[in-house]
Design a protein around this motif. Structure first.
Motif, PDB file in Angstrom:
ATOM      1  N   MET A   1       0.806  -1.177  -0.214  1.00 48.23           N
ATOM      2  CA  MET A   1      -0.279   0.490   0.234  1.00 48.23           C
ATOM      3  C   MET A   1       0.751   1.666   0.252  1.00 48.23           C
ATOM      4  O   MET A   1       0.317   2.353  -0.293  1.00 48.23           O
ATOM      5  CB  MET A   1      -0.583   0.276   1.330  1.00 48.23           C
TER       6      MET A   1
ATOM      7  N   PHE B   1       3.436   2.371  -1.467  1.00 43.69           N
ATOM      8  CA  PHE B   1       3.754   2.750  -2.966  1.00 43.69           C
ATOM      9  C   PHE B   1       2.710   3.366  -3.912  1.00 43.69           C
ATOM     10  O   PHE B   1       3.265   3.759  -5.145  1.00 43.69           O
ATOM     11  CB  PHE B   1       4.584   1.400  -3.469  1.00 43.69           C
ATOM     12  N   ILE B   2       1.307   2.714  -3.552  1.00 39.68           N
ATOM     13  CA  ILE B   2       0.001   3.137  -4.915  1.00 39.68           C
ATOM     14  C   ILE B   2      -0.112   4.768  -4.033  1.00 39.68           C
ATOM     15  O   ILE B   2       0.500   4.933  -2.510  1.00 39.68           O
ATOM     16  CB  ILE B   2      -0.698   2.678  -3.650  1.00 39.68           C
ATOM     17  N   GLU B   3      -0.184   5.704  -4.720  1.00 40.74           N
ATOM     18  CA  GLU B   3       0.185   7.419  -4.189  1.00 40.74           C
ATOM     19  C   GLU B   3      -0.753   7.159  -3.507  1.00 40.74           C
ATOM     20  O   GLU B   3      -0.900   8.106  -2.339  1.00 40.74           O
ATOM     21  CB  GLU B   3       0.283   7.770  -5.603  1.00 40.74           C
ATOM     22  N   GLU B   4      -2.140   6.707  -3.484  1.00 41.58           N
ATOM     23  CA  GLU B   4      -3.306   6.810  -3.127  1.00 41.58           C
ATOM     24  C   GLU B   4      -3.838   7.396  -1.627  1.00 41.58           C
ATOM     25  O   GLU B   4      -3.582   7.783  -1.161  1.00 41.58           O
ATOM     26  CB  GLU B   4      -4.807   6.734  -3.172  1.00 41.58           C
TER      27      GLU B   4
END
Lengths: 595, 595
Positions: free
Chosen positions: B418, B420-423
């Motif tokens: 998670m 690494f996910i921009e959001e």
């Protein structure tokens, strides 16, 4: 900036540290045509291809990530054409069995090729990396029929492979997998569920995609003992190998990621229209065991990705430091000089270089152990190398990836303000590298594996093997008696003591003070990485001293880098040992609500 | 994720470690209305404003950076309105003189407010930070006329300020500045040149922008002794304070950056249409000296940005670790538990916490020294605190920013995939933090300053003052005789010895082995940061032991964090000392062409 494959260093490591001359004598590699001349020939070819074709797509891929349109993923500009060249040149098959169309060469050789393609373009390289893992898993566990149907097309690069493990509620803990597999009357299964973080889960670079999927059969036991492995193609494959209709597998979204943006990270929906047709791989409920085969290969590969991105970041920083003229030399100069003359810039470049070279040496050494494990004629040798390789996998994965983040960060720092501007390209490595300590098992997972399965389980026996080997190197350093060798010896001996103390503590406290011991697992992994890396660098120093006359600039640089590593990076082991031996209690002291 | 200002820890540090009770007795602060009740009141107000108004704009600002359209920069959604609230509430003026409309309060109090606005939104906070620096420079050097014309509007937040130093060929080395200032008959100057990396060089949040610009007069000496400081407004200001026509200053582009995307980083073109009208600040050729006033303030501030982004990353990671349920407890649990129970997650969170709390404590301690330097009635006290503050500035800047990158990176790691996910938002902190070791003087610049101007120049006298203070704390730890205090004592003493050895080496070799000494400058800075941070944490432990009964969960956590820091982070000083004392030669061993 162009990428230049460090072929000279790769061959030095293969020949002098990893024992290529021994590896190429193993019968199966002899049969495959391997000899000492083959490695340079293959490496030169790989260098040419990755430098000219793959590397130029790296930055454009970052700027134009893969996109999902109407259920189909379209990769970044040029990727499709480059992959087609990759496939037709046979690069996917370097290590795979010749009976399925591969070249059957040692992992030691393929590792260098793999490093190059990852230095050139990590996003691109992920597709063949995942395919490698899928091939391994099928070769390990699938029926001959499935193998014959899928493996040759994967080795030829006509089709690619994926690993479908993670689900929203099941990340590092695969016992929580919920995807279901319903047996059908014809012996096939229907898969229903959602898988996330599927690298190259959909794309347009190959005609078909072979998904390996973890799922639960009805009435399977709870937890990890109830997970089975299935193969589910994107397009159905008939008996004659021709492609049929699309399977019930939908790419419903792509992640918006910090890095490796060109590689599509898919959310895959299996079975929205009745179930995705799939075939059981191996036996029921042994899926995790098979997946571990694939995952162990992938862990080593991710460690190599760390080396690869570090090498690329290093090359870029060196170039900038040579080009950027600013400030006078510290010891006086009539005019400003290139910043590479500044001691702190040298400190940063040497740190990047030391980490990269040490991690490369350790990984190649491990690759040779893998080859020995699988191909050495003597069973005792095979067994010992298995223990060595298995001990090294979490270190190669954990150490190389953790250091790659530091190296990429230093790469930005060398560039100063320019490093923070995206167009410079240094920032891409910093963003790309950041996934490496997470996927294929976080550093914590590696560290736990190293402590539990690799150190405690055999009571420190394998750790002891490494101590003995390091002591042999210490002996050789003492005998060599150069100032550089003695400086390295001093630090290496201190670090080895730190390792011995840590192993003793871990083995003796793992049962009684489990939380204290595991609180030090990261420090232990890092200590091992530094020590083993320094050990390889010390071996490199000894070889370089012996070979020096043949190429003084190269070998002098190797000696200096070994000494730099010993004096400036290796001493961290002293701090890590304190943390391992004394820091566990305070690490665990706070209750969750006190944070 | 919402931001919650750590008001309790801030007040603890201010009261127990930084000596707020002393600071508020200095006459000028008494006059400004400061007392012990004021700090909590102001901090609560600042917390409310930053949490409710500024923090919610952080992630949207990252996704919708400032844009340049037709020569005008438009900031991210909501920034303009938030800045208007910031200004009208008087936040820009907290430390500035009441004679120009400020509140004239201690830096110790404003530092806490500054931390909050930066934790809430670093991109937003950069605008008032640059304005602060510009105000400082004008107050230091400008004529009363210029001060009266510009400073009140800057303190009220109607106008903002910028620093125009860098040019494409002149980054860290300002001697290479080429921008020219041509004297006019009316006593004004015309500026011609290009300045890059100008933070908030243009924007729509204020009615005018006051640019402070380094430029060369005709016939000025070469190098840094020929640089003068000018003030050039975006819109001309008449004698009555009303705004006239636009000056000849053009924002020609904005940088595409890795982080702090909402803050516009401008390339400013001065004088494309004849020359930008400007006024000399202070005397000719003393520009760099004045700019250093501004830069020293800014360096401290950037150090605080490090603390701020680390705090935000820490809060986010803690929340995720409490929420994410996965894997069983190591010592056995019937079902999966929140990952905060895992020792390695605790190790990461404690590391983040330890770095953040130690860096906060050290920075606030430095802020109080600044207040004493400027406002203490006793001249001896003022002098001593000047030496202390000046020694600490490069450490606060260098140590806090370097650690903030590590902390933000750990923040990603705690989130697993998670992260690494921009959001998710953790990646933004990792990207934002990466500028901090670069702007306002790279870490190398800080480290060189610490070695040269702060340690060698007085022969280690100021360093010795810190040793004496640390030894007093060691004495108190020994007397306190708790297990925690003794554990901290052991490590603190070892680290202080490492510091003493390093100072001795540096002072005695700085002339003879300049490149070897400066090769260790980064290690020396880091060693100082760790030691001084640990020293503050040790003082915190002693206070916490004394105050424990009043709030056991809070004080127990402080004690545990101090001990964690001493056992798990502070030991790095041992490795750093080896590197300082023995590693300089190998760092410099390679010639540029060997890289």
């Amino acid at each position: 900036m162009p990428y230049v494959a460090p072929v000279k260093d790769m061959l030095f490591v293969m020949n002098e540290l990893a024992g290529l001359s021994e590896v190429v004598t193993y019968p199966q590699y002899v049969e495959a045509g391997a000899d000492l001349d083959l490695a340079p020939a293959i490496l030169e070819e790989a260098a040419k291809f990755t430098q000219d074709v793959v590397a130029p797509l790296n930055w454009p891929g970052d700027q134009h990530p893969s996109v999902l349109r109407d259920g189909q993923v379209y990769t970044s500009p040029g990727f499709k054409e480059a992959f087609s060249q990759f496939a037709s040149a046979g690069w996917q098959g370097v290590v795979h069995p010749s009976k399925f169309g591969g070249q059957g060469l040692p992992k030691l050789i393929s590792t260098a090729c793999f490093e190059m393609v990852n230095s050139a373009n990590m996003s691109f390289a992920l597709c063949p990396m995942l395919t490698d893992g899928a091939i391994e898993a099928l070769l390990t566990a699938a029926s001959p029929d499935i193998q014959e149907r899928y493996v040759p097309k994967m080795i030829s690069g006509e089709w690619t492979g994926t690993m479908n493990l993670t689900e929203p509620q099941a990340g590092s803990d695969l016992s929580m997998v919920r995807t279901r597999a319903a047996p059908q009357d014809d012996g096939t299964y229907k898969i229903l569920g959602t898988k996330i973080y599927i690298t190259y889960g959909d794309h347009d670079m190959a005609k078909n995609i072979v998904h390996l999927v973890l799922a639960r059969l009805p009435d399977a036991p709870e937890g990890i003992k109830g997970i089975s492995l299935f193969v589910a193609p994107k397009f159905m494959v008939s008996a004659d190998g021709s492609l049929g209709k699309k399977n019930d597998i939908e790419c419903v979204s792509l992640e918006h990621k910090l890095g490796i943006k060109a590689s599509p990270t898919a959310v895959l929906q299996f079975g929205d229209h009745g179930g995705a047709v799939a075939y059981l791989v191996g036996e029921e409920n042994r899926g995790l065991e098979y997946m571990f085969v694939m995952m162990n290969a992938a862990r080593f590969s991710v460690g190599m990705q760390g080396v690869a991105v570090a090498e690329r970041a290093y090359q870029k920083a060196v170039q900038y430091a040579k080009d950027r003229v600013q400030s006078r030399d510290l010891s006086g100069s009539p005019a400003p000089v290139a910043i590479i003359h500044q001691p702190d810039v040298k400190r940063m470049l040497m740190t990047m270089r030391g980490y990269t070279e040490s991690a490369r040496a350790l990984a190649y050494y491990a690759a040779a152990a893998f080859d020995a494990q699988h191909a050495a004629p003597d069973e005792v040798v095979r067994k010992q190398n298995q223990a060595i390789y298995e001990f090294l996998v979490p270190i190669v994965k954990g150490y190389s990836t953790e250091m790659s983040i530091d190296v990429a960060s230093l790469g930005i720092q060398v560039h100063g303000g320019m490093g923070f501007i995206e167009e410079t390209g240094a920032a891409q490595h910093y963003r790309d590298a950041r996934i490496l300590t997470i996927y294929e098992g976080t550093t914590a997972i590696q560290a736990n594996d190293l402590v539990g399965r690799k150190t405690v389980r055999d009571g420190g026996a394998t750790a002891k093997i490494f101590c003995d080997k390091i002591m042999q190197t210490e002996k050789a350093l003492a005998e060599s008696d150069s100032a550089d060798a003695l400086a390295v010896l001093k630090q290496l001996t201190m670090a080895r003591h730190a390792f011995e103390d840590s192993v003793t503590y871990i083995v003796s406290h793992a049962k009684t003070e489990i939380k204290e011991v595991y609180a030090g697992s990261f420090a232990y992994l890092r200590l091992c990485g530094l020590l083993f890396g320094a050990w390889q660098m010390a071996r490199a120093l000894l070889s370089a001293q012996a070979l020096r006359a043949g190429d003084p600039p190269f070998f002098d640089a190797k000696i200096a880098t070994a000494r730099f590593f010993a004096e400036n990076l290796l001493p961290q082991t002293q701090a890590l040992a304190i943390s391992i031996l004394e820091g566990g209690q305070s690490t665990n002291a706070l209750a969750p609500e006190q944070f």
